[in-house]
Design an enzyme around this catalytic site. Structure first.
Site, mmCIF file in Angstrom:
data_model
loop_
_atom_site.group_PDB
_atom_site.id
_atom_site.type_symbol
_atom_site.label_atom_id
_atom_site.label_comp_id
_atom_site.label_asym_id
_atom_site.label_seq_id
_atom_site.Cartn_x
_atom_site.Cartn_y
_atom_site.Cartn_z
ATOM 1 N N LEU A 39 0.817 -1.204 0.000
ATOM 2 C CA LEU A 39 0.000 0.000 0.000
ATOM 3 C C LEU A 39 0.857 1.264 0.000
ATOM 4 O O LEU A 39 0.489 2.273 -0.615
ATOM 5 C CB LEU A 39 -0.923 0.020 1.224
ATOM 6 C CG LEU A 39 -1.852 -1.180 1.427
ATOM 7 C CD1 LEU A 39 -2.803 -0.908 2.586
ATOM 8 C CD2 LEU A 39 -2.621 -1.520 0.175
ATOM 9 N N LYS A 64 16.131 -2.141 -1.397
ATOM 10 C CA LYS A 64 14.748 -2.361 -1.821
ATOM 11 C C LYS A 64 14.049 -1.028 -2.070
ATOM 12 O O LYS A 64 13.203 -0.916 -2.962
ATOM 13 C CB LYS A 64 14.008 -3.179 -0.775
ATOM 14 C CG LYS A 64 14.494 -4.625 -0.667
ATOM 15 C CD LYS A 64 13.701 -5.403 0.375
ATOM 16 C CE LYS A 64 14.194 -6.840 0.446
ATOM 17 N NZ LYS A 64 13.454 -7.619 1.489
ATOM 18 N N ASP A 89 14.767 2.307 10.301
ATOM 19 C CA ASP A 89 14.466 0.994 10.891
ATOM 20 C C ASP A 89 13.697 1.224 12.189
ATOM 21 O O ASP A 89 14.237 1.767 13.159
ATOM 22 C CB ASP A 89 15.765 0.238 11.167
ATOM 23 C CG ASP A 89 15.529 -1.173 11.699
ATOM 24 O OD1 ASP A 89 14.363 -1.539 11.970
ATOM 25 O OD2 ASP A 89 16.525 -1.908 11.852
ATOM 26 N N SER A 170 -6.223 0.258 11.380
ATOM 27 C CA SER A 170 -6.982 -0.839 10.777
ATOM 28 C C SER A 170 -8.372 -0.894 11.398
ATOM 29 O O SER A 170 -8.560 -0.547 12.579
ATOM 30 C CB SER A 170 -6.282 -2.173 11.010
ATOM 31 O OG SER A 170 -7.130 -3.266 10.697
ATOM 32 N N TYR A 203 -1.835 -8.097 16.405
ATOM 33 C CA TYR A 203 -1.740 -7.076 15.355
ATOM 34 C C TYR A 203 -2.857 -6.047 15.517
ATOM 35 O O TYR A 203 -2.614 -4.831 15.490
ATOM 36 C CB TYR A 203 -1.811 -7.738 13.982
ATOM 37 C CG TYR A 203 -2.027 -6.763 12.844
ATOM 38 C CD1 TYR A 203 -1.009 -5.906 12.435
ATOM 39 C CD2 TYR A 203 -3.260 -6.680 12.193
ATOM 40 C CE1 TYR A 203 -1.208 -4.994 11.401
ATOM 41 C CE2 TYR A 203 -3.463 -5.785 11.158
ATOM 42 C CZ TYR A 203 -2.441 -4.939 10.763
ATOM 43 O OH TYR A 203 -2.633 -4.039 9.756
ATOM 44 N N LYS A 207 -2.921 -1.946 16.317
ATOM 45 C CA LYS A 207 -3.629 -0.977 15.484
ATOM 46 C C LYS A 207 -4.575 -0.114 16.332
ATOM 47 O O LYS A 207 -4.817 1.058 15.990
ATOM 48 C CB LYS A 207 -4.407 -1.698 14.380
ATOM 49 C CG LYS A 207 -3.530 -2.418 13.355
ATOM 50 C CD LYS A 207 -2.772 -1.445 12.460
ATOM 51 C CE LYS A 207 -1.348 -1.211 12.798
ATOM 52 N NZ LYS A 207 -0.675 -0.273 11.855
ATOM 53 N N SER A 238 -2.027 -7.314 -0.078
ATOM 54 C CA SER A 238 -0.826 -6.649 0.410
ATOM 55 C C SER A 238 0.134 -7.684 0.980
ATOM 56 O O SER A 238 -0.281 -8.727 1.477
ATOM 57 C CB SER A 238 -1.196 -5.630 1.497
ATOM 58 O OG SER A 238 -0.049 -5.169 2.164
#
Length: 330
Positions: A39, A64, A89, A170, A203, A207, A238
């Site tokens: 995303l 990357k 990081d 989320s 997780y 959020k 994703s």
């Protein structure tokens, strides 16, 4: 909002849209963390199409990040957009502090999207010793938000219009019991293995912390300086789902998922639109109420407790981050 039927209805019936083509970001500087994949990358592509002066991709792996920069450039990046890749990081306070110093040297910073995060399905500890989801999604995100704040405020005062800080959360923050809220120390309890829970519960809890942090930060920052919000990008294809091994997520993505590009649209919409909001939660490209817990008295108490505990961790573990100076900004 918050229940399965509401989730399914929104995913089926709402289709995220890009910014209007005439929405210009000319002259601005935009920073996206985790902008090299998923995303974040799609948000970066959308941002570039609106011609900011500078777009910074803050990434853990610079190689990357360079690949992502090249991919964006190949998709007809306007020649007057300066693309940069910076190292960041979230599992290194030294890295975050060095990043913060670099941010302060910018001539301006108008928009920051804190998108970097992960979804670890099993209990692991990060390099800094905290549970991994907690470290990356909450502690890392929170310290970065404090590091970018002075530059955002400085730009707002110079331009006489508010800068923007958006934290990616989320809809899952509606769905967890947050049992840790009753612990003497919430974050210390979340570091304990027996508090981890099953599957995606940890997780989603982090959020929820993102929403609480954004609301508390917004309460301490003047809206005329920085508009601070949290956003739900929707349930999208994703790389975030790479640690899920059961196949259930693949089935749900097939049934309900938005494209990665559509998720990117939601992030960009939250970042640059809705200028009359502050401390808000955005979903389906509009301001909506967060969970009942967030709005409750118990949620408000937990919000302030988490703020205090987070600063206590930073004072102890990140002495180079100039926490006292950062705290003076809020």
């Amino acid at each position: 909002m918050g229940g399965f039927l509401g989730f399914a209805w929104n995913q089926w019936t709402f289709k995220p849209k890009p910014l209007a083509k005439d929405r210009s970001l000319e002259g601005t500087t935009v920073l996206i963390t985790g902008g090299n994949v998923g995303l974040g990358l799609e948000a970066a592509k959308e941002i570039v199409s609106h011609r900011p002066n500078t777009l910074i991709l803050a990434v853990r792996d610079v190689e990357k990040g360079q690949v992502a920069k090249d991919a964006i450039a190949k998709e007809s990046t306007p020649p007057d957009v300066n693309l940069e890749v910076w190292e960041l990081d979230y599992d290194s306070y030294d890295s975050i502090t060095a990043f913060g110093s670099r941010v302060q040297a910018l001539p301006r910073l108008d928009y920051v999207l804190l998108n970097a995060g992960l979804k670890q399905m099993q209990y692991t500890t990060a390099k800094l010793g905290h549970e991994t989801n907690l470290q990356i999604n909450h502690l890392g995100t929170s310290l970065v938000s404090l590091q970018v704040l002075p530059a955002l405020i400085k730009t707002a005062k110079a331009t006489s219009k508010p800068s923007r800080l958006t934290i990616v959360s989320s809809e899952g923050h509606f769905w967890i019991p947050f049992k840790e809220r009753t612990a003497p120390n919430i974050l210390a309890r979340m570091d304990e293995k027996d508090a981890f829970g099953r599957q995606m519960s940890r997780y989603y809890t982090t959020k929820l912390l993102n929403v609480l942090w954004a609301r508390e930060l917004a309460s301490k920052v003047e809206k005329r300086d920085v508009v601070v919000n949290a956003v739900n990008p929707g349930f999208c294809y994703s790389g975030l789902h790479r640690h899920e091994k059961t196949g259930i997520i693949k089935l749900f993505l097939w049934a309900f998922g938005w494209t990665t590009q559509q998720g990117g649209y939601c992030l960009v919409d939250a970042l640059v639109q809705h200028g009359d909001s502050h401390g808000a939660y955005l979903s389906e490209q509009k301001v909506v109420p967060p969970s009942k817990f967030v709005l409750s008295e118990e949620g408000k108490i937990a919000q302030k407790k988490i703020w205090k505990e987070t600063f206590e961790i930073f004072r102890k573990e990140a002495p180079k981050a100039n926490i006292s100076e950062l705290e003076s900004n809020v």
